[in-house]
Write a protein that holds these residues in place. Sequence first.
Motif, PDB file in Angstrom:
ATOM      1  N   MET A 103     -42.975  -0.730  22.124  1.00 38.88           N
ATOM      2  CA  MET A 103     -44.249  -0.088  21.131  1.00 38.88           C
ATOM      3  C   MET A 103     -43.201   0.095  20.023  1.00 38.88           C
ATOM      4  SD  MET A 103     -45.364   3.098  22.974  1.00 38.88           S
ATOM      5  CE  MET A 103     -46.044   3.722  21.529  1.00 38.88           C
ATOM      6  N   MET A 104     -41.730  -0.055  19.745  1.00 44.55           N
ATOM      7  CA  MET A 104     -40.959   0.008  18.776  1.00 44.55           C
ATOM      8  C   MET A 104     -40.951  -1.756  18.047  1.00 44.55           C
ATOM      9  SD  MET A 104     -38.794   1.008  16.819  1.00 44.55           S
ATOM     10  CE  MET A 104     -38.383   3.226  17.406  1.00 44.55           C
ATOM     11  N   ALA A 105     -41.110  -2.622  19.113  1.00 40.08           N
ATOM     12  CA  ALA A 105     -41.476  -3.321  18.393  1.00 40.08           C
ATOM     13  C   ALA A 105     -42.400  -3.935  17.949  1.00 40.08           C
ATOM     14  CB  ALA A 105     -41.299  -4.632  19.089  1.00 40.08           C
ATOM     15  N   CYS A 106     -44.017  -3.441  18.113  1.00 42.32           N
ATOM     16  CA  CYS A 106     -44.887  -3.833  16.835  1.00 42.32           C
ATOM     17  C   CYS A 106     -45.101  -2.425  16.226  1.00 42.32           C
ATOM     18  CB  CYS A 106     -45.872  -2.499  18.380  1.00 42.32           C
ATOM     19  SG  CYS A 106     -46.800  -3.435  19.758  1.00 42.32           S
ATOM     20  N   ARG A 107     -44.200  -1.065  16.461  1.00 38.72           N
ATOM     21  CA  ARG A 107     -44.534  -0.858  15.454  1.00 38.72           C
ATOM     22  C   ARG A 107     -43.357  -1.341  13.805  1.00 38.72           C
ATOM     23  NH1 ARG A 107     -40.159   2.348  13.007  1.00 38.72           N
ATOM     24  NH2 ARG A 107     -40.787   5.150  11.654  1.00 38.72           N
ATOM     25  N   GLN A 108     -42.235  -1.784  13.939  1.00 35.81           N
ATOM     26  CA  GLN A 108     -41.086  -2.511  13.281  1.00 35.81           C
ATOM     27  C   GLN A 108     -42.071  -3.588  12.173  1.00 35.81           C
ATOM     28  OE1 GLN A 108     -39.485  -0.285  12.502  1.00 35.81           O
ATOM     29  NE2 GLN A 108     -37.418  -1.549  11.865  1.00 35.81           N
ATOM     30  N   THR A 109     -42.692  -5.119  13.304  1.00 36.91           N
ATOM     31  CA  THR A 109     -43.427  -6.114  12.774  1.00 36.91           C
ATOM     32  C   THR A 109     -44.619  -5.518  12.273  1.00 36.91           C
ATOM     33  OG1 THR A 109     -44.648  -6.090  15.172  1.00 36.91           O
ATOM     34  CG2 THR A 109     -43.120  -7.767  14.880  1.00 36.91           C
ATOM     35  N   TYR A 110     -44.966  -4.657  12.749  1.00 37.52           N
ATOM     36  CA  TYR A 110     -46.041  -3.160  11.597  1.00 37.52           C
ATOM     37  C   TYR A 110     -46.411  -3.188  10.404  1.00 37.52           C
ATOM     38  CZ  TYR A 110     -49.414   0.728  10.083  1.00 37.52           C
ATOM     39  OH  TYR A 110     -49.954   1.836   9.201  1.00 37.52           O
ATOM     40  N   PHE A 111     -44.472  -2.612  10.632  1.00 39.63           N
ATOM     41  CA  PHE A 111     -44.395  -2.067   8.984  1.00 39.63           C
ATOM     42  C   PHE A 111     -43.881  -3.990   8.361  1.00 39.63           C
ATOM     43  CE2 PHE A 111     -42.468   1.709  10.457  1.00 39.63           C
ATOM     44  CZ  PHE A 111     -43.638   2.497  10.007  1.00 39.63           C
ATOM     45  N   GLY A 112     -43.234  -4.529   8.520  1.00 35.24           N
ATOM     46  CA  GLY A 112     -43.170  -6.372   7.731  1.00 35.24           C
ATOM     47  C   GLY A 112     -43.873  -6.550   7.855  1.00 35.24           C
ATOM     48  N   GLN A 113     -45.255  -6.267   8.151  1.00 34.97           N
ATOM     49  CA  GLN A 113     -46.120  -7.202   7.725  1.00 34.97           C
ATOM     50  C   GLN A 113     -46.593  -6.616   6.498  1.00 34.97           C
ATOM     51  OE1 GLN A 113     -46.610 -10.186   8.581  1.00 34.97           O
ATOM     52  NE2 GLN A 113     -48.170 -10.103   6.878  1.00 34.97           N
ATOM     53  N   ARG A 136     -56.226  -2.292   7.693  1.00 36.45           N
ATOM     54  CA  ARG A 136     -55.916  -4.147   8.473  1.00 36.45           C
ATOM     55  C   ARG A 136     -54.870  -4.250   9.632  1.00 36.45           C
ATOM     56  NH1 ARG A 136     -55.160  -8.449   5.630  1.00 36.45           N
ATOM     57  NH2 ARG A 136     -54.833  -7.523   3.761  1.00 36.45           N
ATOM     58  N   VAL A 137     -53.768  -4.078   8.803  1.00 36.23           N
ATOM     59  CA  VAL A 137     -53.016  -4.800   9.578  1.00 36.23           C
ATOM     60  C   VAL A 137     -52.362  -3.698  10.985  1.00 36.23           C
ATOM     61  CG1 VAL A 137     -50.228  -4.678   8.908  1.00 36.23           C
ATOM     62  CG2 VAL A 137     -51.877  -5.170   7.105  1.00 36.23           C
ATOM     63  N   ALA A 138     -52.657  -2.484  10.520  1.00 37.45           N
ATOM     64  CA  ALA A 138     -52.439  -1.647  12.088  1.00 37.45           C
ATOM     65  C   ALA A 138     -52.760  -1.874  12.866  1.00 37.45           C
ATOM     66  CB  ALA A 138     -52.175  -0.200  11.505  1.00 37.45           C
ATOM     67  N   ALA A 139     -54.595  -2.453  12.205  1.00 35.93           N
ATOM     68  CA  ALA A 139     -55.257  -3.150  13.680  1.00 35.93           C
ATOM     69  C   ALA A 139     -54.474  -4.448  14.522  1.00 35.93           C
ATOM     70  CB  ALA A 139     -56.794  -2.867  13.203  1.00 35.93           C
ATOM     71  N   LYS A 140     -54.377  -4.878  13.630  1.00 36.05           N
ATOM     72  CA  LYS A 140     -53.584  -6.010  14.236  1.00 36.05           C
ATOM     73  C   LYS A 140     -52.083  -5.983  14.965  1.00 36.05           C
ATOM     74  CE  LYS A 140     -52.098 -10.781  13.547  1.00 36.05           C
ATOM     75  NZ  LYS A 140     -52.260 -12.195  12.526  1.00 36.05           N
ATOM     76  N   TYR A 141     -51.154  -5.224  14.363  1.00 38.79           N
ATOM     77  CA  TYR A 141     -50.309  -4.981  15.006  1.00 38.79           C
ATOM     78  C   TYR A 141     -50.115  -3.432  15.512  1.00 38.79           C
ATOM     79  CZ  TYR A 141     -49.335  -9.513  12.264  1.00 38.79           C
ATOM     80  OH  TYR A 141     -48.893 -10.144  11.997  1.00 38.79           O
ATOM     81  N   SER A 142     -50.273  -3.003  15.558  1.00 39.58           N
ATOM     82  CA  SER A 142     -50.420  -1.527  15.758  1.00 39.58           C
ATOM     83  C   SER A 142     -51.472  -0.772  17.222  1.00 39.58           C
ATOM     84  CB  SER A 142     -49.683  -0.643  15.331  1.00 39.58           C
ATOM     85  OG  SER A 142     -49.140   0.831  16.310  1.00 39.58           O
ATOM     86  N   PRO A 143     -52.673  -1.764  17.000  1.00 39.74           N
ATOM     87  CA  PRO A 143     -54.002  -0.706  17.785  1.00 39.74           C
ATOM     88  C   PRO A 143     -54.147   0.133  18.439  1.00 39.74           C
ATOM     89  CG  PRO A 143     -53.328  -3.101  18.445  1.00 39.74           C
ATOM     90  CD  PRO A 143     -52.595  -2.661  17.571  1.00 39.74           C
ATOM     91  N   HIS A 144     -52.375   0.515  19.059  1.00 40.24           N
ATOM     92  CA  HIS A 144     -52.609   1.766  20.181  1.00 40.24           C
ATOM     93  C   HIS A 144     -51.923   2.962  19.023  1.00 40.24           C
ATOM     94  CE1 HIS A 144     -48.419   0.278  19.236  1.00 40.24           C
ATOM     95  NE2 HIS A 144     -48.154   0.949  19.297  1.00 40.24           N
ATOM     96  N   MET A 145     -52.000   2.477  18.337  1.00 43.65           N
ATOM     97  CA  MET A 145     -51.504   4.142  17.294  1.00 43.65           C
ATOM     98  C   MET A 145     -52.120   3.849  15.617  1.00 43.65           C
ATOM     99  SD  MET A 145     -47.797   6.054  16.944  1.00 43.65           S
ATOM    100  CE  MET A 145     -47.212   4.242  16.087  1.00 43.65           C
ATOM    101  N   LEU A 146     -53.760   3.481  15.552  1.00 42.76           N
ATOM    102  CA  LEU A 146     -53.967   3.696  13.996  1.00 42.76           C
ATOM    103  C   LEU A 146     -54.320   4.524  13.743  1.00 42.76           C
ATOM    104  CD1 LEU A 146     -57.585   2.310  15.608  1.00 42.76           C
ATOM    105  CD2 LEU A 146     -55.590   0.566  14.129  1.00 42.76           C
ATOM    106  N   PRO A 147     -53.416   4.538  11.675  1.00 36.74           N
ATOM    107  CA  PRO A 147     -54.085   5.118  11.176  1.00 36.74           C
ATOM    108  C   PRO A 147     -54.978   6.363  11.690  1.00 36.74           C
ATOM    109  CG  PRO A 147     -53.446   3.466  10.385  1.00 36.74           C
ATOM    110  CD  PRO A 147     -54.085   3.317  11.223  1.00 36.74           C
TER     111      PRO A 147
END
Length: 241
Positions: A103-113, A136-147
Amino acid sequence: MTCNGSPPVGDMPSLMTFREVETLFHETGHGLQHMLTKVDVGDTAGINGVEWDAVELPSQFMENFCYDKPTVDRFARHWETGESLPDELFDKLLKQRTFGAGMMACRQTYFGQLDLELHSKFIPGGEETIFDVQKRVAAKYSPHMLPVEGDRFLTAFNHIFAGGYAAGYYSYKWAEVMSADAFAAFEEVGLDNEDEVKRVGRKFRDTVLSLGGGSHPADVYKAFRGKKATPDALLRHNGLD
């Protein structure tokens, strides 16, 4: 180095938490890069002039030794009995390192992108708002925790709007990739093989720790490792391989 460590309590001395030990190792990495530089020009000596992609490499590299039992046994002893850290407690440290790592990896790649999208592609007044980009970016990198509707995290994302990381937030995760890949060089020769560890350590000193910002970080890293960094070691360290 000046660090804010845990103060003494009553008759007990100052006892560092494990997180404080990690911080000490981390900052020591920065200190080593300053002390061992061979660059004569101040603006590119030590950590000066090193691109943000690579400036955290020596520091995050040092943190890996906090998870090497022989290294920990050299200093982690009970302040009254002198007993070394029990294996069961060290095992817990290893497990907490990988807890929630995915989950942390998803979070950081989400923020970076998200950072890159906003600083390189976003068009004010265009079809998408900044919040559309976020979803849109969250849906790809963090679909488990959408805004959620009304989420305004972006207004407090100080790293990329007020903290100097504009279009560079990805360097957090990239530094982890490089530091893990660098530590893998020591793992590959065997951390218990003192002669080989010294040999690799001297090579690390003569490249990463001594060349400062006078050379491109990709060239410096290749001079040490003989190849480009890959995420394989980081995935393994995080239990995600």
